[in-house]
Design a protein around this motif. Structure first.
Motif, PDB file in Angstrom:
ATOM      1  N   LEU A   1     -20.272 -53.793 -37.159  1.00  0.00           N
ATOM      2  CA  LEU A   1     -19.127 -54.693 -37.401  1.00  0.00           C
ATOM      3  C   LEU A   1     -18.235 -54.711 -36.178  1.00  0.00           C
TER       4      LEU A   1
ATOM      5  N   SER B   1     -17.476 -57.840 -33.912  1.00  0.00           N
ATOM      6  CA  SER B   1     -16.083 -58.300 -33.718  1.00  0.00           C
ATOM      7  C   SER B   1     -15.768 -58.356 -32.235  1.00  0.00           C
TER       8      SER B   1
ATOM      9  N   ARG C   1     -23.124 -63.327 -43.004  1.00  0.00           N
ATOM     10  CA  ARG C   1     -22.323 -62.325 -43.722  1.00  0.00           C
ATOM     11  C   ARG C   1     -21.150 -61.860 -42.857  1.00  0.00           C
ATOM     12  N   THR C   2     -21.390 -61.543 -41.574  1.00  0.00           N
ATOM     13  CA  THR C   2     -20.286 -61.025 -40.748  1.00  0.00           C
ATOM     14  C   THR C   2     -19.247 -62.109 -40.486  1.00  0.00           C
TER      15      THR C   2
ATOM     16  N   THR D   1     -18.507 -64.537 -42.598  1.00  0.00           N
ATOM     17  CA  THR D   1     -17.743 -64.705 -43.842  1.00  0.00           C
ATOM     18  C   THR D   1     -16.721 -63.578 -43.994  1.00  0.00           C
ATOM     19  N   GLU D   2     -17.120 -62.363 -43.595  1.00  0.00           N
ATOM     20  CA  GLU D   2     -16.179 -61.231 -43.618  1.00  0.00           C
ATOM     21  C   GLU D   2     -15.030 -61.474 -42.635  1.00  0.00           C
TER      22      GLU D   2
ATOM     23  N   GLN E   1     -12.442 -63.508 -44.208  1.00  0.00           N
ATOM     24  CA  GLN E   1     -11.627 -62.703 -45.134  1.00  0.00           C
ATOM     25  C   GLN E   1     -10.596 -61.878 -44.351  1.00  0.00           C
ATOM     26  N   LEU E   2     -11.002 -61.432 -43.137  1.00  0.00           N
ATOM     27  CA  LEU E   2     -10.102 -60.601 -42.318  1.00  0.00           C
ATOM     28  C   LEU E   2      -9.073 -61.453 -41.569  1.00  0.00           C
TER      29      LEU E   2
ATOM     30  N   PHE F   1     -20.850 -62.238 -52.038  1.00  0.00           N
ATOM     31  CA  PHE F   1     -19.395 -62.215 -52.219  1.00  0.00           C
ATOM     32  C   PHE F   1     -19.030 -62.723 -53.619  1.00  0.00           C
TER      33      PHE F   1
ATOM     34  N   LYS G   1     -11.884 -64.203 -53.380  1.00  0.00           N
ATOM     35  CA  LYS G   1     -12.424 -63.390 -52.283  1.00  0.00           C
ATOM     36  C   LYS G   1     -11.800 -63.795 -50.948  1.00  0.00           C
TER      37      LYS G   1
ATOM     38  N   SER H   1     -10.969 -69.652 -44.081  1.00  0.00           N
ATOM     39  CA  SER H   1     -10.202 -68.436 -44.372  1.00  0.00           C
ATOM     40  C   SER H   1      -9.008 -68.809 -45.246  1.00  0.00           C
TER      41      SER H   1
END
Ligand code: KDG
Length: 350
Positions: free
Chosen positions: A7, A11, A90-91, A93-94, A97-98, A114, A152, A258
């Motif tokens: 991750l 990032s 997936r990363t 989409t995360e 969220q962040l 999710f 989510k 987001s």
């Protein structure tokens, strides 16, 4: 530890790319030296996808950029990134969220990690045609599913199209259900896809899209399944020999934003991004269907051997995967499964 390291690596890569302003061509004039999604009042949307710049999905993203920048007189600018530059489904989409990214457009399959209800669209052989899919995705059950994403920290602005998925491999022609036997098939990171290919006799393995080409090149997997446009535009004909019109799943894309960024917009700006995602989606779907209709022939021109699945053999495949529906009905949510199946029947006029 490995997940945290990956991750962090993704990032870091994403930050470096954003610092360089992404796809130079599409993001001309961007100064790039920004880490946040706003600069001196101007709001910036960092929009990333897994497919490459030649795919109708990226053309759709450029259309979204054009509409948003025009409608907001540049108050909102859109930086576009393709080919997994910002990470995998997936990363990314995360990251939404962040709040370290604003837009991505994944298939429904990874989104199910999710919001499990989205796995309903990955039930094999659910949609008999694109027309039925259009009607069902525009219907109440599918539109209500988009609202679940807000729990989510995601906002689902529209359904776009990945399309009907077809099998390719480097071992043998697949014309019968027996031909699946033992084939190492890459699937998206989705339990229903894994279970379905197990029922068909294959040996499936889940993998991020960004790792797929190398896995086929190195023989880690024998095959994969995606729409013809992806198979052609990602040059899979260089590492795959056989293609079959299994049409085993119709994959919708979901245009995700987001929630943190969306909530920070004015009501007028929220309406602009919502309308832009829809309009760009209609444009993307049109391009996507033209591409999928055209590219099978190009795959054969590139030397791939095409196998047409007979109705009789397809019915055997449909029957073989039926247990998957019962096995996953509770995980997905019986109400959602029944609602979507009813909508499919209505759309077929039954
Ligand atoms: O940009 C979307 C892709 O990352 C992905 O959804 C493509 O269908 C896909 C797959 O097989 O992972």
């Amino acid at each position: 530890m490995k997940k945290l390291m990956s991750l962090l690596a993704v990032s870091l890569l994403a930050v470096l790319l954003v610092a360089c302003g992404g796809d130079d061509n599409a993001n001309e004039g961007q100064n790039g030296e920004n880490e946040s999604a706003s600069e001196g009042g101007e709001k910036i949307i960092r929009a990333g996808i897994g497919l490459n710049q030649n795919h109708p999905q990226y053309k759709g993203l450029l259309k979204f950029k054009e509409i948003v920048e025009e409608e907001t007189d540049g108050e909102i600018t859109v930086e576009t990134y393709h080919s997994g530059q910002l990470g995998d489904d997936r990363t990314m989409t995360e990251a939404l969220q962040l709040g370290t990214q604003e837009v991505t457009v994944p298939s429904t399959a990874p989104i199910a990690n999710f919001v499990p209800e989205f796995s309903v669209f990955d039930i094999p052989f659910l949609f008999p045609s694109e027309e039925v899919a259009d009607e069902v995705l525009a219907g109440d059950v599918a539109q209500d599913l988009l609202k679940k994403l807000e729990e989510k920290d995601l906002v689902g602005l529209a359904y776009w199209e990945n399309g009907f998925r077809d099998l390719t491999n480097s071992e043998r022609p697949v014309e019968t259900i027996e031909d699946f036997d033992g084939l190492k098939i890459r699937t998206m990171e989705n339990d229903i896809h894994l279970a379905a290919f197990e029922e068909l006799g294959a040996n499936p393995t889940p993998m991020a899209f960004t790792e797929l080409f190398t896995a086929m090149q190195q023989g880690t997997v024998d095959g994969q399944e995606n729409p013809y446009a992806t198979i052609y535009l990602e040059n899979y004909f260089e590492v795959q020999d056989y293609v079959s019109d299994t049409h085993h799943v119709y994959s919708p894309f979901v245009f995700l934003m987001s929630k943190e960024f969306y909530d920070g917009l004015s009501e007028e700006e929220q309406q602009i991004v919502r309308d832009a995602a829809k309009e760009a989606g209609e444009y993307q779907i049109k391009l996507n269907r033209e591409a999928n209709a055209e590219y099978l022939e190009k795959l054969v021109d590139e030397g791939m051997e095409f196998s047409e699945i007979s109705d009789e053999e397809r019915q055997k495949m449909v029957d073989a995967v039926q247990p998957v529906i019962e096995d996953f009905k509770d995980d997905i949510g019986a109400e959602t499964v029944d609602g979507i199946m009813e909508a499919v029947e209505q759309a077929q006029g039954e």
